[in-house]
Enzyme design. Structure first.
Site, mmCIF file in Angstrom:
data_model
loop_
_atom_site.group_PDB
_atom_site.id
_atom_site.type_symbol
_atom_site.label_atom_id
_atom_site.label_comp_id
_atom_site.label_asym_id
_atom_site.label_seq_id
_atom_site.Cartn_x
_atom_site.Cartn_y
_atom_site.Cartn_z
ATOM 1 N N CYS A 34 0.659 -5.709 -0.792
ATOM 2 C CA CYS A 34 0.378 -4.835 0.358
ATOM 3 C C CYS A 34 -0.917 -4.098 0.037
ATOM 4 C CB CYS A 34 1.560 -3.906 0.667
ATOM 5 S SG CYS A 34 1.897 -2.636 -0.554
ATOM 6 N N GLY A 35 -1.183 -2.990 0.674
ATOM 7 C CA GLY A 35 -2.446 -2.293 0.430
ATOM 8 C C GLY A 35 -2.568 -1.823 -1.005
ATOM 9 N N THR A 36 -1.532 -1.156 -1.479
ATOM 10 C CA THR A 36 -1.528 -0.651 -2.856
ATOM 11 C C THR A 36 -0.622 -1.444 -3.789
ATOM 12 O OG1 THR A 36 0.315 0.803 -2.309
ATOM 13 C CG2 THR A 36 -1.908 1.730 -2.072
ATOM 14 N N GLY A 37 0.286 -2.200 -3.222
ATOM 15 C CA GLY A 37 1.342 -2.851 -3.995
ATOM 16 C C GLY A 37 2.539 -1.937 -4.194
ATOM 17 N N HIS A 77 8.953 -6.930 -21.869
ATOM 18 C CA HIS A 77 9.916 -5.840 -22.095
ATOM 19 C C HIS A 77 10.884 -5.639 -20.929
ATOM 20 C CE1 HIS A 77 7.405 -3.562 -25.381
ATOM 21 N NE2 HIS A 77 7.507 -4.867 -25.617
ATOM 22 N N ASN A 78 10.410 -5.846 -19.714
ATOM 23 C CA ASN A 78 11.229 -5.492 -18.542
ATOM 24 C C ASN A 78 11.804 -6.703 -17.825
ATOM 25 O OD1 ASN A 78 8.421 -3.501 -18.222
ATOM 26 N ND2 ASN A 78 10.368 -2.608 -18.833
ATOM 27 N N HIS A 81 15.270 -5.122 -25.715
ATOM 28 C CA HIS A 81 14.862 -4.951 -24.311
ATOM 29 C C HIS A 81 15.974 -5.379 -23.353
ATOM 30 C CE1 HIS A 81 10.985 -3.930 -25.831
ATOM 31 N NE2 HIS A 81 10.870 -5.107 -26.447
ATOM 32 N N ASP A 120 2.250 -7.787 3.512
ATOM 33 C CA ASP A 120 2.118 -7.238 4.861
ATOM 34 C C ASP A 120 0.774 -7.699 5.424
ATOM 35 O OD1 ASP A 120 0.243 -5.626 3.642
ATOM 36 O OD2 ASP A 120 1.199 -3.714 4.169
ATOM 37 N N HIS A 121 0.361 -7.116 6.538
ATOM 38 C CA HIS A 121 -0.894 -7.519 7.185
ATOM 39 C C HIS A 121 -2.119 -7.216 6.320
ATOM 40 C CE1 HIS A 121 0.138 -3.410 8.129
ATOM 41 N NE2 HIS A 121 -1.102 -3.146 8.508
HETATM 42 C C1 RB5 Z 1 -0.292 -0.235 5.277
HETATM 43 O O1 RB5 Z 1 -1.191 0.585 5.954
HETATM 44 C C2 RB5 Z 1 -0.101 0.272 3.878
HETATM 45 O O2 RB5 Z 1 0.622 1.475 3.893
HETATM 46 C C3 RB5 Z 1 0.616 -0.752 3.019
HETATM 47 O O3 RB5 Z 1 -0.145 -1.909 2.966
HETATM 48 C C4 RB5 Z 1 0.873 -0.363 1.575
HETATM 49 O O4 RB5 Z 1 -0.286 0.078 0.963
HETATM 50 C C5 RB5 Z 1 2.014 0.539 1.347
HETATM 51 O O5 RB5 Z 1 2.365 0.870 0.215
#
Ligand code: RB5
Length: 153
Positions: free
Chosen positions: A64-67, A97-98, A132, A7-8
């Site tokens: 993304c921000g957290t993945g 394993h996965n 597995h 994402d951005h």
């Molecule tokens: C975007 O703000 C954020 O929610 C996205 O990058 C991600 O972390 C979602 O899981």
């Protein structure tokens, strides 16, 4: 061919990972996003995950921000097993394993060098098969709407 998407929030880390893949001589296809304008991660998760699911790409990397969000979305596509990883141990085990065919990482969680280490380990670790595989098959049954019998103690 490796699918890559973000994402951005993940754009800058994605560019670093793409340069890293180039250094390794690996071929990739970027399924967006292509700029830092605010957007929605499921769109790019779907594009990359469908390419892996239909065999156009062998594996996929999502950012993304957290993945977490982009990984959750990818796991809704049939045949996708995506692990969100912030350290190499989980990345290695997600292959051994996965048999994960996608990995997601968080641009707000890990730095560039840790991300490269995770990706390198993940791309080079083979699936161990054996017991597995049975578990992967069970996941596929759940994906198809089936239910699992036995193993309850
Ligand atoms: C975007 O703000 C954020 O929610 C996205 O990058 C991600 O972390 C979602 O899981």
């Amino acid at each position: 061919m490796i699918a890559i998407a973000s994402d951005h929030i993940g754009i800058l880390l994605k560019k670093e990972i793409e340069a890293f893949l180039n250094e390794k001589g690996l071929v990739w296809q970027d399924f967006g996003a292509y700029d830092e304008q605010r957007t929605d991660y499921p769109i790019y998760a779907e594009r990359a995950a469908r390419a892996v699911s239909n065999g156009t790409c062998d594996k996929g990397i999502l950012i993304c921000g957290t993945g977490v969000g982009i990984g959750l979305a990818a796991n809704k596509i049939p045949g996708i097993r995506c692990a969100t990883c912030s350290e190499p141990y989980s990345a290695i085990l997600s292959r051994q394993h996965n048999n994960c065919n996608m990995i997601s990482i968080g641009a707000r969680v890990i730095g560039v060098e840790v991300a490269k280490l995770i990706i390198e380990q993940w791309l080079t670790t083979p699936f161990e098969g054996g017991r597995h595989q049975r578990r992967i098959d069970q996941i596929a049954i759940l994906e198809d709407g089936g239910t699992l019998q036995g193993g309850i103690h």
